[in-house]
Design an enzyme around this catalytic site. Structure first.
Site, PDB file in Angstrom:
ATOM      1  N   CYS A 110      -4.984  -3.439   2.567  1.00 44.80           N
ATOM      2  CA  CYS A 110      -4.968  -4.079   3.747  1.00 44.80           C
ATOM      3  C   CYS A 110      -5.851  -3.724   4.902  1.00 44.80           C
ATOM      4  CB  CYS A 110      -3.968  -2.408   4.433  1.00 44.80           C
ATOM      5  SG  CYS A 110      -3.113  -2.247   6.036  1.00 44.80           S
TER       6      CYS A 110
ATOM      7  N   GLU B 222       0.743  -1.274   0.295  1.00 48.81           N
ATOM      8  CA  GLU B 222       0.356  -0.273  -0.059  1.00 48.81           C
ATOM      9  C   GLU B 222       1.071   1.397   0.255  1.00 48.81           C
ATOM     10  OE1 GLU B 222      -2.220   0.371   3.880  1.00 48.81           O
ATOM     11  OE2 GLU B 222      -3.505   1.753   3.034  1.00 48.81           O
TER      12      GLU B 222
ATOM     13  N   LYS C 168      -9.704   2.114  -1.365  1.00 40.86           N
ATOM     14  CA  LYS C 168      -9.208   1.186  -0.121  1.00 40.86           C
ATOM     15  C   LYS C 168     -10.898   1.616   0.267  1.00 40.86           C
ATOM     16  CE  LYS C 168      -6.676   0.537   3.803  1.00 40.86           C
ATOM     17  NZ  LYS C 168      -5.724   0.865   4.978  1.00 40.86           N
TER      18      LYS C 168
END
Ligand code: ACM
Length: 264
Positions: free
Chosen positions: A144, A40, A111
């Site tokens: 993540c 990321e 995300k």
């Protein structure tokens, strides 16, 4: 079809975009692989202290410096690459991941579940979960902290993902143990690419990134795991077709056996 898939776990330096990009260009330029996942925010670093700092380091997708560099690398090396970056779209900033391949730009995922102070700087992703069909298999993306929400990987698996590429900047200790279960309960391959190193850009708060990048099989086996504080470009041989058959035995099919009427 067997493919070589893995991660490049390294130690990005905050704000040193050109240095981080040239390191990645060098390492991936020598790798023998079909799919590589980068962490990321791999070219910028993670611990932003203001929104204007993110704005300055952010890029448009496609067309920005990082995406173009990855596209060039993918085309030269006949390689699929997933990597995280700070995306700017008008006045909005997203913690995103781009997916590129030998055929060029494939897609971008923003995300969904922002972690901790990311909420101060980024807008929550609005792309939803996406899966792309490629020459090496069906690939879905999450970033993540998305792993913490079983719905994320479940959605990707129900959409047909065979491999879930998972750029990360993990600081909590749970993911390396949790991801094998995510992969098993969805019978998909997972590739977490996490960074290492420490960022201490905020007074009184140091972030240590835990490494432990992994390639995991649809049976929840850890095929490859990185160290917790060292760089590693790691690759495993995997057969994405193994993620297509969701039968556990002659009576159980993990998707057809779902009892959606009892879920909420
Ligand atoms: C994280 O989502 N970067 C922990």
């Amino acid at each position: 079809m067997l493919i070589s898939a893995g991660f490049y776990q390294f130690r990005p330096e905050f704000g040193q975009k050109e240095k981080n990009l040239s390191l990645v260009e060098d390492r991936l330029g020598q790798a023998d692989a079909d799919l590589l996942v980068l962490p990321e925010l791999f070219a910028t670093g993670y611990q932003f202290v203001s929104r204007s700092e993110v704005m300055d380091l952010s890029e448009e997708v496609p067309g920005g410096r990082t995406t173009l560099m990855l596209q060039d690398l993918a085309s030269k090396r006949n390689l699929y690459i997933v990597g995280g970056l700070a995306e700017r779209d008008g006045g909005n900033l997203y913690n995103s991941a781009v997916f590129v391949g030998p055929e060029g730009f494939i897609g971008c995922y923003r995300k969904t579940h922002l972690f901790y102070e990311e909420k101060l700087f980024f807008s929550p992703g609005d792309t939803g979960f996406q899966v792309w069909e490629t020459k090496i298999g069906k690939i879905g993306l999450m970033i993540c902290f998305d792993w913490f929400f079983p719905e994320a990987m479940r959605t990707l698996a129900l959409m047909g993902a065979e491999i879930v590429a998972h750029p990360a900047n993990l600081v909590l200790p749970y993911c390396p143990k949790g991801m094998p279960t995510r992969c098993l309960e969805n019978m998909v391959f997972g590739i977490t690419s996490n960074r290492v190193g420490v960022e201490s850009r905020k007074k009184g708060e140091s972030l240590r990134f835990i490494g432990n990048s992994q390639v995991i099989s649809p049976r929840g086996e850890v095929l490859l795991r990185g160290p917790d504080n060292e760089e590693l470009l790691g690759v495993a041989e995997i057969d994405p077709e193994l993620a297509r058959d969701k039968r556990l035995n002659e009576y159980n099919h993990i998707f057809r056996d779902r009892r959606e009427e009892y879920y909420r």
